[in-house]
Design a protein around this motif. Structure first.
Motif, mmCIF file in Angstrom:
data_model
loop_
_atom_site.group_PDB
_atom_site.id
_atom_site.type_symbol
_atom_site.label_atom_id
_atom_site.label_comp_id
_atom_site.label_asym_id
_atom_site.label_seq_id
_atom_site.Cartn_x
_atom_site.Cartn_y
_atom_site.Cartn_z
ATOM 1 N N LEU A 1 -6.258 15.642 -2.146
ATOM 2 C CA LEU A 1 -6.191 14.182 -2.282
ATOM 3 C C LEU A 1 -6.857 13.493 -1.102
ATOM 4 C CD1 LEU A 1 -2.499 13.602 -3.457
ATOM 5 C CD2 LEU A 1 -4.575 13.493 -4.840
ATOM 6 N N PRO B 1 -12.320 2.177 -1.899
ATOM 7 C CA PRO B 1 -11.919 1.748 -3.237
ATOM 8 C C PRO B 1 -10.492 2.164 -3.559
ATOM 9 C CG PRO B 1 -13.435 3.596 -3.360
ATOM 10 C CD PRO B 1 -13.368 3.202 -1.916
ATOM 11 N N GLY C 1 -7.461 3.963 -5.125
ATOM 12 C CA GLY C 1 -7.255 5.360 -5.513
ATOM 13 C C GLY C 1 -7.974 6.332 -4.609
ATOM 14 N N LYS D 1 -6.158 5.961 0.657
ATOM 15 C CA LYS D 1 -5.813 5.195 1.862
ATOM 16 C C LYS D 1 -4.303 5.215 2.112
ATOM 17 C CE LYS D 1 -7.563 1.382 0.194
ATOM 18 N NZ LYS D 1 -7.896 1.833 -1.188
ATOM 19 N N SER D 2 -3.538 4.920 1.071
ATOM 20 C CA SER D 2 -2.078 4.945 1.233
ATOM 21 C C SER D 2 -1.607 6.340 1.589
ATOM 22 C CB SER D 2 -1.391 4.492 -0.053
ATOM 23 O OG SER D 2 -1.722 3.148 -0.321
HETATM 24 N N1 LIG Z 1 2.912 9.857 -7.120
HETATM 25 C C1 LIG Z 1 1.702 10.461 -7.132
HETATM 26 N N2 LIG Z 1 1.625 11.731 -7.549
HETATM 27 C C2 LIG Z 1 0.443 12.376 -7.590
HETATM 28 N N3 LIG Z 1 -0.697 11.818 -7.235
HETATM 29 C C3 LIG Z 1 -0.683 10.558 -6.802
HETATM 30 C C4 LIG Z 1 0.518 9.820 -6.727
HETATM 31 N N4 LIG Z 1 0.233 8.601 -6.277
HETATM 32 C C5 LIG Z 1 -1.107 8.599 -6.061
HETATM 33 N N5 LIG Z 1 -1.652 9.760 -6.378
HETATM 34 C C6 LIG Z 1 -3.068 10.118 -6.285
HETATM 35 O O1 LIG Z 1 -3.444 10.142 -4.938
HETATM 36 C C7 LIG Z 1 -4.737 9.606 -4.815
HETATM 37 C C8 LIG Z 1 -4.748 8.598 -3.691
HETATM 38 O O2 LIG Z 1 -3.870 7.558 -3.982
HETATM 39 P P1 LIG Z 1 -3.584 6.418 -2.922
HETATM 40 O O3 LIG Z 1 -3.449 7.035 -1.594
HETATM 41 O O4 LIG Z 1 -2.441 5.615 -3.403
HETATM 42 O O5 LIG Z 1 -4.922 5.543 -3.036
HETATM 43 P P2 LIG Z 1 -5.233 4.143 -2.397
HETATM 44 O O6 LIG Z 1 -4.086 3.724 -1.543
HETATM 45 O O7 LIG Z 1 -6.511 4.375 -1.644
HETATM 46 O O8 LIG Z 1 -5.453 3.210 -3.541
HETATM 47 C C9 LIG Z 1 -5.131 9.028 -6.149
HETATM 48 O O9 LIG Z 1 -6.081 9.864 -6.731
HETATM 49 C C10 LIG Z 1 -3.894 9.061 -6.977
HETATM 50 O O10 LIG Z 1 -4.200 9.459 -8.288
#
Ligand SMILES: Nc1ncnc2c1ncn2[C@@H]1O[C@H](COP(=O)(O)OP(=O)(O)O)[C@@H](O)[C@H]1O
Ligand SMILES: [Mg+2]
Lengths: 227, 437
Positions: free
Chosen positions: A23, A42, A44, A47-48
């Protein structure tokens, strides 16, 4: 504690999903104590995920995240939680406030579980922060607050522990221009006063422009960094 | 230790038992909550999820309440029946079933029983230490209420002298029970038989005038019409109990030659010990049997206890269902507040704090439910008691006693220990997953 920020050093960080997909991958990233780092990219992109990893919340993580002398990956869950309580303040992407508590109770939530001696300090700081951010502290619960007020309560909560590290996930999203601008000014002023190390995820160019450093993440990879 | 405990007053024992039962909650609560201030948060969570919380409290209250209500009701039933039999120290009757005789003499349930003859009655009445030997004559009724022939001293004994109006002075006068629909001055026309077998008008133009009303006894006698035993004999064309040269005499002594027989003799001895001597004297003589109604009731309670034990398999199943639904409820509540708990841990709250919030939340619900359950139990027992009292005329007054309070505390304690598992589970949930969810 209090004040002085902690320096960050990341080496070979990889976060995987439950099915083994990568990820997020960050081979190397450093930030001095009291530095500010912006993260864009972008939706997904991961970043989080990076922010959660920096807080020591991410499972299935390899590599090293060092805050000062502390290697988060080497800590068991108890000490990691204690580290977070002592040194990390987090502003979540969607506020995550306790709906039936008032602004002050939310902002000083840590007083419920921090040692008795620290409680008055936490409440005082929470009260001062709310006043500074212009949020009426009492007599109202979260559902009656506007989006901007909620975000400010969330920021006050993150800062009421006087943490050395502040992690903020899109703190100005959901806010109109003026409110976002005011919150940003207050937040940055506090961070600079205290020498807090700040990592902020944002799409907001005004925020990013004021960071010491900005990195971009696309598809879980760090693609650019400029000073 | 045992001696020390036995030396304490019953009240002190009850209080100590209650404290001992509450101890698990108190100790666990102290250990888990020490140094934390989670109550504002727990209140906030309860307010946030008020509907499921209220439903869960009601579930606990109703399950605890029905259990308590039945326990209270059973105790009240024992107490009520024992109280109703209290005035019947010793009963002598012709050999047969003690239980049938108990039902007939104490609870006025109609039944066909053999009679004790005149000489035997005289022997019983004249035995040493006998203070009161009352013949009873059943078989008639008035508006569905039993008409019972007996002697004036027995009426005085039954009511401790509490009679409004006066005692009868001739065979045409009657004293009614406290709950009887007849008033002083009313005229009562008796019918032959009782219940389905009643024959109206079988006694010609015989009638009684009500001249007295008994104080309440808490037994079926409260609905009865009491008349001189001589009147019942006369109505059935039997010997009057006395020789023809004293035709107006009412009550003892009876003349054995003119005594038509009685199904039961209620005896009061001059002292308690004499009861045992009298029982020994008239038990198993071939002519008579003698029994203590109180002792027969105790045997019945023992049998009922066995039945209850057999039924306890059923009640264990239902208790398990209650326990299971409580646990499922706790699990669902845990799911409801999952995101909030993850948030706490993300902010740096120690696992013990999260544990304290979940456990405190669950335990507050359980304790509130158990306290309400005591109220529900009281209500259920009161309703059941009223129904039983109305149907049987036995005064059944269920109250909430220490037993019920102990049960309620025990339930809350045990369930809150089960909640520990749920609280532990709640600290194992992945933080990021719950936060994103
Ligand atoms: N609860 C989860 N379980 C599995 N994969 C997740 C979950 N939440 C997010 N993801 C995946 O982790 C990736 C990064 O997500 P995230 O860090 O939230 O992106 P951002 O904050 O940049 O929008 C994404 O591809 C998303 O599909
Ligand atoms: Mg995000």
């Amino acid at each position: 504690m209090g004040g002085e920020g902690l320096p960050l050093a990341i080496e070979d960080l990889e976060v995987r999903s439950t099915d083994g997909r990568v990820l997020l991958s960050v081979p190397r990233l450093e930030l001095p104590a009291g530095g500010t780092l912006g993260i864009r990219g972008p939706s997904g992109a991961g970043k989080s995920t990076l922010l959660f990893a920096l807080a020591g919340l991410q499972d299935r993580m390899t590599g090293r995240i060092r805050w000062g002398d502390t290697d988060l990956g080497a800590l068991r869950s108890g000490p990691r939680t204690a580290f977070r309580a002592l040194h990390v303040g987090i502003v979540f992407q969607d506020f995550l406030l306790f709906e039936e508590l008032g602004p002050l109770a939310n902002a000083s939530l840590a007083a419920m579980y921090r040692p008795r001696a620290e409680r008055p300090g936490i409440r005082d700081r929470a009260r001062r922060l709310l006043r500074r951010f212009g949020v009426d502290e009492d007599g109202r619960t979260v559902p009656t607050l506007s989006g901007g007020e909620r975000q400010r309560v969330a920021v006050a909560r993150a800062m009421s522990g006087d943490a050395a590290i502040l992690l903020a996930d899109e703190p100005t999203a959901n806010l109109d221009r003026d409110t976002g601008e005011r919150l940003l000014a207050d937040l940055l002023a506090r961070v600079r006063e205290n020498g807090t190390t700040l990592v902020a995820v944002s799409h907001d160019d005004r925020l990013l422009a004021r960071m010491d450093r900005v990195v971009k993440i696309v598809d879980g990879q760090m693609v650019s960094a400029h000073a | 230790m045992r001696d020390l405990w036995d030396g304490l007053s019953v009240g002190t024992q009850d209080i100590l038992t209650a404290i001992a039962l509450a101890l698990p909650i108190l100790i666990v609560g102290f250990v888990i909550l020490r140094g934390f201030a989670p109550w504002p948060l727990i209140r906030a969570l309860a307010a946030r999820f008020r509907l499921p919380v209220v439903l869960f409290v009601l579930l606990v209250a109703v399950s605890v309440g029905t259990g308590l209500g039945l326990v209270a009701q059973e105790r009240a039933l024992r107490h009520g029946t024992a109280q109703a039999a209290d005035k019947f120290d010793l009963v002598v009757a012709a050999p047969g079933s003690e239980i049938t005789m108990l039902m007939a003499a104490v609870f006025l349930q109609p039944s066909d029983v053999p009679l004790v003859d005149g000489p035997t009655f005289a022997e019983v009445a004249n035995a040493r230490d006998v203070d009161l030997a009352a013949p009873l004559a059943f078989g008639d009724s008035a508006d569905g209420a039993p008409v019972v022939g007996t002697i004036a001293d027995f009426v005085t004994h039954l009511t401790d002298g509490g009679i409004e109006g006066r005692m009868w002075q001739e065979t045409s006068e009657a004293v009614v029970g406290a709950a009887s629909p007849f008033a002083i001055g009313d005229t009562i026309v008796p019918a032959h038989g009782i219940g389905d077998a009643v024959e109206e008008g079988a006694h010609g133009d015989l009638s009684y005038t009500v001249i007295g009303r008994m104080a309440p006894t808490g037994s079926p006698w409260d609905r009865a019409v009491l008349v001189p035993v001589e009147a019942v004999w006369e109505a059935h064309g039997l010997a009057p109990g006395h020789a023809p040269d004293s035709p107006t005499q009412l009550g003892p002594p009876f003349d054995p030659d003119y005594f038509p027989g009685t199904p039961a003799i209620v005896i009061r001895a001059e002292n308690l010990a004499a009861n045992y001597g009298l029982r020994a004297q008239f038990q198993g003589t071939g002519e008579t049997m003698a029994f203590f109604p109180g002792a027969v009731l105790s045997q019945l309670y023992t049998i009922m206890g066995d039945v209850r034990q057999a039924m306890s398999v059923l009640s264990i199943v239902s208790q398990l269902l209650v326990a299971a639904s409580v646990l499922v409820g706790l699990y669902l509540l845990g799911r409801l507040i999952r995101r909030q708990l993850a948030l706490l841990r993300a902010l740096g709250a120690p696992a013990r704090f999260v544990f304290a919030v979940v456990w405190g939340f669950a335990t507050s619900i359980l304790v509130t439910g158990a306290i309400l359950g005591i109220g529900v139990g009281y209500g259920a027992a009161a309703v059941l008691s009223r129904i039983v009292s109305e149907r049987t005329d036995i005064l059944v007054e269920a109250g909430i006693g220490w037993t019920e309070i102990h049960l309620a505390i025990g339930f809350a304690s045990a369930a809150s220990m089960a909640a520990l598992i749920g609280a532990w589970g709640a600290t194992r949930v992945g933080i990021v997953g719950a936060l994103r969810g």
